[in-house]
Every structure is written in structure tokens, then in C-alpha cells.
Design an enzyme around this catalytic site. Structure first.
Site, PDB file in Angstrom:
ATOM      1  N   LYS A 184       0.938  -0.978   0.214  1.00 19.54           N
ATOM      2  CA  LYS A 184      -0.145  -0.050  -0.138  1.00 19.54           C
ATOM      3  C   LYS A 184       0.837   1.324   0.000  1.00 19.54           C
ATOM      4  O   LYS A 184       1.724   1.561   0.991  1.00 19.54           O
ATOM      5  CB  LYS A 184      -1.025   0.160   1.300  1.00 19.54           C
ATOM      6  CG  LYS A 184      -1.924   1.222   0.981  1.00 19.54           C
ATOM      7  CD  LYS A 184      -2.608   1.654   2.311  1.00 19.54           C
ATOM      8  CE  LYS A 184      -2.086   2.786   3.015  1.00 19.54           C
ATOM      9  NZ  LYS A 184      -1.841   3.917   2.230  1.00 19.54           N
ATOM     10  N   GLU A 259      10.268   1.078  10.105  1.00 22.04           N
ATOM     11  CA  GLU A 259      11.291   1.930   9.719  1.00 22.04           C
ATOM     12  C   GLU A 259      10.503   3.332  10.125  1.00 22.04           C
ATOM     13  O   GLU A 259       9.485   3.831   9.487  1.00 22.04           O
ATOM     14  CB  GLU A 259      11.644   1.905   8.345  1.00 22.04           C
ATOM     15  CG  GLU A 259      12.738   2.674   7.901  1.00 22.04           C
ATOM     16  CD  GLU A 259      13.867   1.953   7.849  1.00 22.04           C
ATOM     17  OE1 GLU A 259      14.853   2.423   8.871  1.00 22.04           O
ATOM     18  OE2 GLU A 259      14.389   0.874   7.239  1.00 22.04           O
ATOM     19  N   CYS A 293      13.588  10.738   7.010  1.00 23.27           N
ATOM     20  CA  CYS A 293      13.400  10.348   8.476  1.00 23.27           C
ATOM     21  C   CYS A 293      14.764  10.453   9.203  1.00 23.27           C
ATOM     22  O   CYS A 293      14.758  10.443  10.328  1.00 23.27           O
ATOM     23  CB  CYS A 293      12.745   8.970   8.287  1.00 23.27           C
ATOM     24  SG  CYS A 293      13.738   7.760   7.006  1.00 23.27           S
ATOM     25  N   GLU A 395       9.577  15.405  15.577  1.00 23.82           N
ATOM     26  CA  GLU A 395      10.069  15.084  14.118  1.00 23.82           C
ATOM     27  C   GLU A 395       9.139  16.052  13.422  1.00 23.82           C
ATOM     28  O   GLU A 395       7.827  16.011  13.232  1.00 23.82           O
ATOM     29  CB  GLU A 395       9.792  13.899  13.664  1.00 23.82           C
ATOM     30  CG  GLU A 395      10.363  13.426  12.369  1.00 23.82           C
ATOM     31  CD  GLU A 395      10.223  12.080  11.811  1.00 23.82           C
ATOM     32  OE1 GLU A 395       9.287  11.387  12.049  1.00 23.82           O
ATOM     33  OE2 GLU A 395      11.017  11.614  11.354  1.00 23.82           O
TER      34      GLU A 395
HETATM   35  P1  NAP Z   1       1.987   8.074   8.152  1.00 19.33           P
HETATM   36  O1  NAP Z   1       0.610   8.657   8.525  1.00 19.33           O
HETATM   37  O2  NAP Z   1       2.796   7.238   9.179  1.00 19.33           O
HETATM   38  O3  NAP Z   1       1.930   7.266   6.927  1.00 19.33           O
HETATM   39  C1  NAP Z   1       2.703   6.298   6.554  1.00 19.33           C
HETATM   40  C2  NAP Z   1       1.862   5.235   5.790  1.00 19.33           C
HETATM   41  O4  NAP Z   1       1.181   4.591   6.598  1.00 19.33           O
HETATM   42  C3  NAP Z   1       1.091   5.827   4.528  1.00 19.33           C
HETATM   43  O5  NAP Z   1       0.985   4.967   3.725  1.00 19.33           O
HETATM   44  C4  NAP Z   1      -0.316   5.777   5.543  1.00 19.33           C
HETATM   45  O6  NAP Z   1      -1.274   5.873   4.567  1.00 19.33           O
HETATM   46  C5  NAP Z   1      -0.274   4.600   6.307  1.00 19.33           C
HETATM   47  N1  NAP Z   1      -1.147   4.713   7.430  1.00 19.33           N
HETATM   48  C6  NAP Z   1      -1.616   5.660   8.168  1.00 19.33           C
HETATM   49  N2  NAP Z   1      -2.509   5.496   9.028  1.00 19.33           N
HETATM   50  C7  NAP Z   1      -2.436   4.034   9.024  1.00 19.33           C
HETATM   51  C8  NAP Z   1      -3.120   3.015   9.922  1.00 19.33           C
HETATM   52  N3  NAP Z   1      -3.822   3.470  11.186  1.00 19.33           N
HETATM   53  N4  NAP Z   1      -2.843   1.619   9.525  1.00 19.33           N
HETATM   54  C9  NAP Z   1      -2.009   1.303   8.782  1.00 19.33           C
HETATM   55  N5  NAP Z   1      -1.363   2.229   7.955  1.00 19.33           N
HETATM   56  C10 NAP Z   1      -1.474   3.599   8.018  1.00 19.33           C
HETATM   57  O7  NAP Z   1       2.573   9.422   7.978  1.00 19.33           O
HETATM   58  P2  NAP Z   1       2.152  10.598   7.446  1.00 19.33           P
HETATM   59  O8  NAP Z   1       0.907  10.952   8.094  1.00 19.33           O
HETATM   60  O9  NAP Z   1       1.957  10.517   5.989  1.00 19.33           O
HETATM   61  O10 NAP Z   1       3.247  11.704   7.820  1.00 19.33           O
HETATM   62  C11 NAP Z   1       3.001  12.134   9.241  1.00 19.33           C
HETATM   63  C12 NAP Z   1       4.489  12.113   9.793  1.00 19.33           C
HETATM   64  O11 NAP Z   1       5.076  10.819   9.831  1.00 19.33           O
HETATM   65  C13 NAP Z   1       5.433  13.250   9.250  1.00 19.33           C
HETATM   66  O12 NAP Z   1       5.306  14.457   9.381  1.00 19.33           O
HETATM   67  C14 NAP Z   1       6.816  12.348   9.658  1.00 19.33           C
HETATM   68  O13 NAP Z   1       7.122  12.922  10.832  1.00 19.33           O
HETATM   69  C15 NAP Z   1       6.266  11.108   9.930  1.00 19.33           C
HETATM   70  N6  NAP Z   1       6.846  10.285   8.481  1.00 19.33           N
HETATM   71  C16 NAP Z   1       8.169   9.764   8.724  1.00 19.33           C
HETATM   72  C17 NAP Z   1       8.441   8.778   7.665  1.00 19.33           C
HETATM   73  C18 NAP Z   1       9.807   8.090   7.940  1.00 19.33           C
HETATM   74  O14 NAP Z   1      10.180   7.789   6.517  1.00 19.33           O
HETATM   75  N7  NAP Z   1      10.187   7.793   8.969  1.00 19.33           N
HETATM   76  C19 NAP Z   1       7.831   8.983   6.345  1.00 19.33           C
HETATM   77  C20 NAP Z   1       6.721   9.748   6.312  1.00 19.33           C
HETATM   78  C21 NAP Z   1       6.095  10.718   7.364  1.00 19.33           C
HETATM   79  P3  NAP Z   1      -1.872   7.258   4.138  1.00 19.33           P
HETATM   80  O15 NAP Z   1      -0.909   8.073   3.632  1.00 19.33           O
HETATM   81  O16 NAP Z   1      -2.685   6.937   2.907  1.00 19.33           O
HETATM   82  O17 NAP Z   1      -2.769   7.649   5.209  1.00 19.33           O
END
Ligand code: NAP
Ligand code: MG
Length: 501
Positions: A184, A259, A293, A395
């Protein structure tokens, strides 16, 4: 310099990729993904939900137990290698689409993201034939050996910051080891992964081996993580969602690798080459709009070089070319979404409230008409930060770094480790004993000495503490996608005798 070819202005259409076919969602629902530079709709995409996840998991199971299990390791390797070549042959198109969907500058998508995708598929293609068991020198008339087998059906959930590359980090080792996958992508960036699905077909992978199910985290992602039909879940994203994934997986005891986020210390000692350290600080926080990240989001400066470093850092940050990401001269494009932009702006307010100083940047740049609705933000430096402040602990995931000064090394190490995260750390010094001492003392999965943000498909990457568990890339990634079976064989031909003969 010239502008890269922008994908056509009319929205593109994508379906789910399940069991080797492109199909609509069972519900018929779709969602749109914007171009973050302009706010215009780039594509309309089928929206997977629980019913589609069920279908995809079933297809992956059939493939795992059927056709895929009959394919030799050599042929798996050849398919992965072919996929790497197909991606390479489409570098320009994929880079242009990645830039359109994510906003990253074309020089990054074309020269870093897509080539790294190629490198990962190529690297793991070589591993397919080298995944071996071992023989164990057990006592007595016994032969004991191990088989290293694939885990099974893998659910993979990835973020939007390196869309195609995160897919490659996860797909390549999973496929090399003989697993099947339901992946996904993030709702913000589904496009290049669905283009990759076409290349996966062309490379000859049997139907159902790879299934791509774009949709939302709360629905499709949650259904995948909690699915009883998967054997493993691999996730990259926020620590908050990572914990939800681990909870969901716990009910079925599904294997998990995570990760997650980071708040990396990037440390500059007085004896460092200051010009080199400044360039490392820039690479650490402004690369990919800071949406990394392992970004160097806490810069620790030796008090003695504070002024010199900050003056140079500010001058160079202000020279960064922010704007049209399709232009080859652009160094920073927009943030991925309005939501991320709002989050970053929120942290600028928090910094000021906490008593830090906005030393550079701190707002959106003035850009031409076409980009007024884009999600742009200036390279931003907070000075006078204390490690206990929220801007140093949370973060932010944007082009925003916090500068903290230090006096002595012991205090520095304590502060560097004073975070819930432990993904990466950088150090700038000419003293090799200090550099290696530091590499041992800092609790993080990756250490960069006089460099930053270096990666290779052969080198493991992953976090300590709440930055997650498991290592991606390198031979270590194969541990995530294989399980060990121990086989015992009697060589004596006699009864065991323990209960008498
Ligand atoms: P996120 O919510 O953690 O999203 C990452 C992935 O998880 C996306 O595919 C997301 O889908 C999915 N996801 C979200 N809620 C889920 C759930 N309850 N069950 C299963 N999968 C789920 O990250 P984000 O909202 O896009 O970004 C928020 C913050 O996360 C950023 O500001 C940053 O701090 C952090 N982040 C960290 C990384 C990293 O590489 N460590 C990467 C991205 C973001 P959807 O996008 O479709 O909701
Ligand atoms: Mg989200």
C-alpha cells in the site's frame, strides 16, 4: 538549464493492481492526488478498502503456494534484474512523474531516487541465488541442517517521501527471497508505484506475486496490517502509526519490521572543516525538503565555532533555489502536502513560543503566479534552541533545523542520546579517535562521519529505540524476509532407545 518534460496537464487515471490485472476498487471509489507545486490534480486513483485488500491477499497467497513457489531462485533473480533494467530505461519518465506527484526537484528524482531504485533491484537480483542454509556440527549420529525459506505473504506499507524508492527497498528483498507482496503506497504518492506495476508485469513476475493497493491508511492500511492472511508486515512512516501497526500485528503474531521517525543529531566540533560541515548540515536538512526520516534536524555546535558556522550556514541556506521542481536548477521544491506545510508552520510558532530564534527562513517564499497554490517553504534555521524544547524533540519533517550549542563532549553525548529516536547521527571532526568513540557512544542505527545522508543498497539501514526495528538493504534485509527451518536426520538407523528397546 532546461526544464524537465512535465507530465500532461489532464489528470491521469490509475486502477488497483491485483492478481496481475489492473482493476477498479470493489466500491468503485477513487481519490485524487495533487501536484504539490501547483495544487492541480495530477491523477485520479482507484481507492482500495478492506474488500480489495482481501482480494489482494488471496491472490498473493495463491501465487505464493502456486506458480511462484515453482520458479527457481535463478529465475527470480533474472526477473528482478530485468525489472531493474526496465526501470533504468524509463528513468526520465518515472523521475518526471515522481516530481509531479511528490514535489521533489527533478535533479533529485532523476539522479538519486530512480537510480537508487535501479540499484536496489539489481543488488537483490544477485542475492536470489545466494540465500542458503547451513549444516550444523551436532553430536552423535545425526545430521542437522537449516533451510532458509520465504516468510510468505508480506504486507508492505510505505510513506510518501521517497515513493518509488521505499517501494524498491521493500519489494526487492521480499521478492529475492521468494515471498509475495501486497503493497500500500501513501495516499499522497501512488502514481510511480502504479507505473512500476506495469514494469513488474513486463519483467515476467507471475500474477499475484506483487499486488499494489493504493488507498488510505485508516482503511486500506489498517485492513492490511490486521489481516490474518499475511505472514509479515513491513512499515515505513511515523512512529505513531508504527505503534498502531505493531498493535494490529500482535493480535495475529504477524512478523513486523518498522522503519520510523528520527531526530538525528548532526554534530560539529571546533576542529571540523567548517565549510565541509556546513555543506553536510545543508545536505542533512534541506535534501528532499527535509522530508527524510534520518534528516539532521538537531545541529549541535561547539560553542567556539558557533558564529562562524551560523553565518556561513545562513548565507548558504538563503541562496538555495526554491521553486519549480521541474526546473533542473531548482534545489528545493514544495512540501508534499498542505497538511505537511501547515505542520511546519505550526512548529515555527512553537519555536518562537519556546524562546528559540528564527535565524533564517521561517515562512513560504514569494513565487510566480503558477506556484501560488503550491506547498513551498523556505529553508529554515532555529537558533538558541535547547534540546528539551519541542522543536528539538519532535519530528517536524520539513526543511527546518534546530541549532543547539555544547561545551564538552560528555554533555554532548548525553544530549545527542536524549531523544526517543535513534535512526542516524552525523559528526564533523578531524580527530579520528573522537569520531570513532562517538560512533560507538551514540544510540543510532546509522552513523555518518564527515558526511551525511549516504546510502547504498548493500549497506544496512534502520533504527534503534523508537526509530523502529529490523534493517533494510544489505544482507540484513534478507533476515526480514526469510525464516529458518532446522532439519534433523538420523544417520544411525537405530531406534532412539531412551525408553528402552
Ligand atoms: P504516516 O501516517 O505514518 O503514513 C505512512 C504510511 O502509513 C502511509 O501509507 C499511510 O497511509 C499509512 N497509514 C496511516 N495510518 C495507518 C493506519 N492506521 N494503519 C495502517 N497504515 C496507516 O505518515 P504521514 O501521516 O504521511 O506523515 C506524518 C508524519 O510521519 C510526518 O510528519 C513525519 O514526521 C512522519 N513520517 C516519517 C517517515 C519516515 O520515513 N520515517 C515517512 C513519512 C512520514 P496514508 O498516507 O494513505 O494515510
Ligand atoms: Mg497520512
Amino acid at each position: 538549464m532546461s526544464s524537465a518534460q512535465a507530465p500532461s496537464e489532464t489528470p491521469r487515471h490509475y486502477q488497483l493492481f491485483i492478481d496481475g490485472k489492473f482493476v477498479d476498487a470493489e466500491s468503485g471509489k477513487t481519490f485524487t492526488t495533487p501536484n504539490p507545486a501547483t495544487g492541480e490534480t495530477l491523477a485520479e486513483v482507484a481507492e482500495a478498502d478492506k474488500a480489495d485488500i482481501d482480494k489482494a491477499v488471496q491472490a498473493a497467497r495463491r501465487a505464493f503456494e502456486g506458480k511462484w513457489s515453482t520458479i527457481s531462485a535463478r529465475d527470480r533473480g533474472r526477473m528482478l534484474y530485468k525489472l531493474s533494467q526496465l526501470v533504468e530505461s524509463k528513468t526520465k519518465e518515472l523521475a518526471a512523474l515522481e516530481t509531479a506527484d511528490n514535489g521533489k526537484p527533478i535533479r533529485e528524482s532523476q539522479y538519486i531516487d530512480i537510480p537508487s531504485v535501479v540499484e536496489n533491484f539489481e543488488y537483490f537480483a544477485g542475492w536470489a541465488t545466494k540465500i542458503e542454509g547451513e549444516t550444523i556440527p551436532v553430536p552423535g549420529q545425526m545430521f542437522n541442517y537449516t533451510l532458509r525459506e520465504p516468510v510468505g505473504v508480506c504486507g508492505q506499507i510505505i510513506p510518501w517521501n521517497f515513493p518509488l524508492l521505499m517501494a524498491a527497498w521493500k519489494l526487492a528483498p521480499a521478492l529475492a527471497a521468494g515471498n509475495t507482496v501486497v503493497l500500500k503506497p501513501a495516499e499522497q504518492t501512488p502514481v510511480t508505484i502504479l507505473e512500476l506495476a506495469k514494469l513488474i508485469q513486463e519483467a515476467g513476475f507471475p500474477e499475484g506475486v506483487v499486488n499494489i493497493v493504493p488507498g488510505f491508511g485508516e482503511t486500506a492500511g489498517a485492513a492490511l496490517a490486521a489481516h490474518k492472511g499475511i505472514d509479515k508486515v513491513a512499515f515505513t512512516g511515523s512512529t505513531e502509526v508504527g505503534k498502531m501497526i505493531a498493535h494490529a500485528a500482535a493480535d495475529n503474531l504477524t512478523k513486523v519490521s518498522l522503519e520510523l521517525g528520527g531526530k538525528a543529531p548532526n554534530i560539529v566540533f571546533a576542529d571540523a572543516d567548517i565549510e565541509q560541515a556546513v555543506s553536510g548540515a545543508m545536505m542533512g536538512i534541506f535534501f528532499n525538503q527535509g522530508q527524510v526520516c534520518c534528516a539532521g534536524s538537531r545541529i549541535f555546535l561547539d560553542e567556539r565555532v558557533k558564529d562562524e558556522f551560523l553565518d556561513r550556514f545562513k548565507a548558504r541556506a538563503e541562496k538555495i533555489v526554491v521553486g519549480d521542481p521541474t526546473n533542473a536548477a531548482t534545489q528545493m521544491g514544495p512540501q508534499v502536502s498542505e497538511e505537511q506545510l501547515a505542520r511546519i508552520k505550526g512548529y515555527c510558532d512553537i519555536a518562537t513560543e519556546e524562546g528559540a530564534t528564527v535565524f533564517a527562513g521561517g515562512c513560504s517564499p514569494q513565487l510566480e503566479e503558477k506556484f501560488q497554490k503550491g506547498f513551498f517553504f523556505q529553508p529554515t534555521i532555529f537558533s538558541e534552541v535547547k534540546n528539551s524544547m519541542r522543536v528539538a524533540q519532535e519530528e517536524i519533517f520539513g526543511p527546518v533545523t534546530s541549532v543547539i550549542t555544547f561545551k564538552d563532549e560528555d554533555d554532548l553525548v548525553r544530549q545527542a542520546n536524549d531523544t526517543i529516536y535513534g535512526l542516524s547521527a552525523g559528526i564533523w571532526t578531524r580527530d579520528i579517535t573522537r569520531a570513532h568513540r562517538f560512533a560507538k557512544q551514540v544510540h543510532a542505527g546509522v552513523i555518518w562521519i564527515n558526511t551525511f545522508n549516504m546510502f547504498n543498497a548493500a549497506s544496512p539501514f534502520g533504527g534503534y529505540k523508537q526509530s523502529g526495528y529490523g534493517r533494510e538493504m544489505g544482507r540484513h534485509a534478507l533476515d526480514l524476509y526469510t525464516q529458518v527451518k532446522s532439519v534433523w536426520v538420523d544417520l544411525s538407523g537405530k531406534p532412539i532407545g531412551w525408553f528402552g528397546n
